[in-house]
Design an enzyme around this catalytic site. Structure first.
Site, PDB file in Angstrom:
ATOM      1  N   ARG A  60      25.220  16.845  14.800  1.00 11.95           N
ATOM      2  CA  ARG A  60      24.283  17.948  15.042  1.00 11.95           C
ATOM      3  C   ARG A  60      24.662  18.647  16.350  1.00 11.95           C
ATOM      4  NH1 ARG A  60      18.028  16.536  13.650  1.00 11.95           N
ATOM      5  NH2 ARG A  60      18.276  16.072  11.431  1.00 11.95           N
ATOM      6  N   ASP A  62      24.456  21.474  19.358  1.00 13.58           N
ATOM      7  CA  ASP A  62      23.389  22.180  20.058  1.00 13.58           C
ATOM      8  C   ASP A  62      23.582  23.688  19.950  1.00 13.58           C
ATOM      9  OD1 ASP A  62      22.214  19.822  20.896  1.00 13.58           O
ATOM     10  OD2 ASP A  62      23.254  19.792  22.826  1.00 13.58           O
ATOM     11  N   TYR A 123      35.882  16.382  20.010  1.00 14.08           N
ATOM     12  CA  TYR A 123      35.488  17.666  20.564  1.00 14.08           C
ATOM     13  C   TYR A 123      36.559  18.179  21.527  1.00 14.08           C
ATOM     14  CZ  TYR A 123      30.588  17.272  19.003  1.00 14.08           C
ATOM     15  OH  TYR A 123      29.439  17.177  18.256  1.00 14.08           O
ATOM     16  N   ARG A 211      29.102  17.497  27.387  1.00 16.23           N
ATOM     17  CA  ARG A 211      28.940  18.532  28.404  1.00 16.23           C
ATOM     18  C   ARG A 211      28.644  17.933  29.780  1.00 16.23           C
ATOM     19  NH1 ARG A 211      24.461  21.818  25.591  1.00 16.23           N
ATOM     20  NH2 ARG A 211      24.440  22.975  27.571  1.00 16.23           N
TER      21      ARG A 211
END
Length: 283
Positions: A60, A62, A123, A211
């Site tokens: 999921r 953001d 990522y 992040r």
């Protein structure tokens, strides 16, 4: 969603990508525009379904986060799949908005669960440190950092973070969810065009983990923190106000990895177990 597919149904796997700029994340919301909402609406429309489609996703994302290699699934009656499967990809291309694309539609193997069967997610976070800023044509996918970055220092600082740890210091805690994760790769590389890219791969991620890790390592790369600081933050086990959660637009879900078909069900069962770290002095 269960790993068991109801009799008379098939599990369908979707491979897709999207530009997250104008989405309020993946997860469906009542008012805001989301990737899940757009996809479920398009699937229901092109297959003329009387009931809503319910998607399960590998990760999921953001609001503002992009995806190049996202994976999702839904279950469909066999007769509907037989009628639409060979036309579904083309019809979705005509129905979906241009910032989300489905690249592959296929019947999933037995035991497949897009979320729980995954063994890793990879990522990329892209940063530009040129003093003039970021190429305007890439501004939606690259963060501008106003100080020059030392890639070697960031890689040195990243090394102690690898492996299985409690990443509570780098995650937004959610009630009832563990923050223990296995970080398989965290490395930085500067390309010929000057863009610095972090590759971050783990079995799973908790909220804001990538992040936050990037934010901590940028502080090292620009000289504001020593190379041992991110490891000390991890060991402290609590959120540190000095760890900045970087903006979402530099982040892209690049790929999701799955085991061989015969291992899918076992992996899904294993991933559902709540993890804990060994007690001190145990192993």
């Amino acid at each position: 969603m269960s790993d068991e597919v109801e009799p008379g149904h098939v599990r369908v796997r979707l491979d897709l990508s999207y530009d997250g700029k104008d989405f309020s994340g993946w997860a469906k919301q009542r008012v805001l525009r989301t990737v899940q909402g757009e996809l479920e609406s398009a699937l229901r429309t092109v297959m003329r379904l009387s009931e809503p489609v319910e998607l399960t996703v590998a990760g999921r994302t953001d609001a503002g986060v992009h995806a190049r290699g996202q994976v999702a699934q839904f279950d469909l009656a066999e007769e509907v799949w037989a009628e639409h499967h060979d036309k579904l990809l083309r019809r979705l291309a005509g129905r979906l908005p241009h910032d989300v694309r489905v690249w592959k539609v296929a019947e999933a193997p037995e035991g497949f669960n897009a979320r729980f069967s995954a063994i890793w997610r990879r990522y990329a976070y892209r940063v530009g440190d040129h003093q003039g800023g970021v190429d305007p044509l890439r501004r939606g996918h690259v963060l501008w950092h106003q100080w020059p970055l030392d890639v070697d220092a960031m890689n040195e600082a990243a090394a102690p973070l690898l492996g299985e740890h409690d990443f509570a210091a780098y995650c937004k805690k959610r009630e009832g969810a563990t923050t223990i994760r296995t970080l398989q790769q965290l490395s930085w590389e500067r390309a010929e065009d000057g863009i610095v890219t972090a590759t971050v791969r783990a079995d799973a991620f908790c909220h804001n983990m990538v992040r936050s890790l990037v934010g901590a390592l940028l502080h090292v790369g620009d000289g504001h923190r020593p190379t041992d600081w991110p490891g000390k933050v991890l060991a402290a086990g609590v959120r540190d106000s000095s760890v900045h959660v970087v903006k979402p637009h530099g982040l892209t879900l690049e790929e999701v990895g799955y085991p061989a078909d015969e291992l899918l069900a076992a992996r899904s069962k294993e991933a559902r177990n709540m993890r804990s770290l060994p007690a001190a002095g145990c192993c």
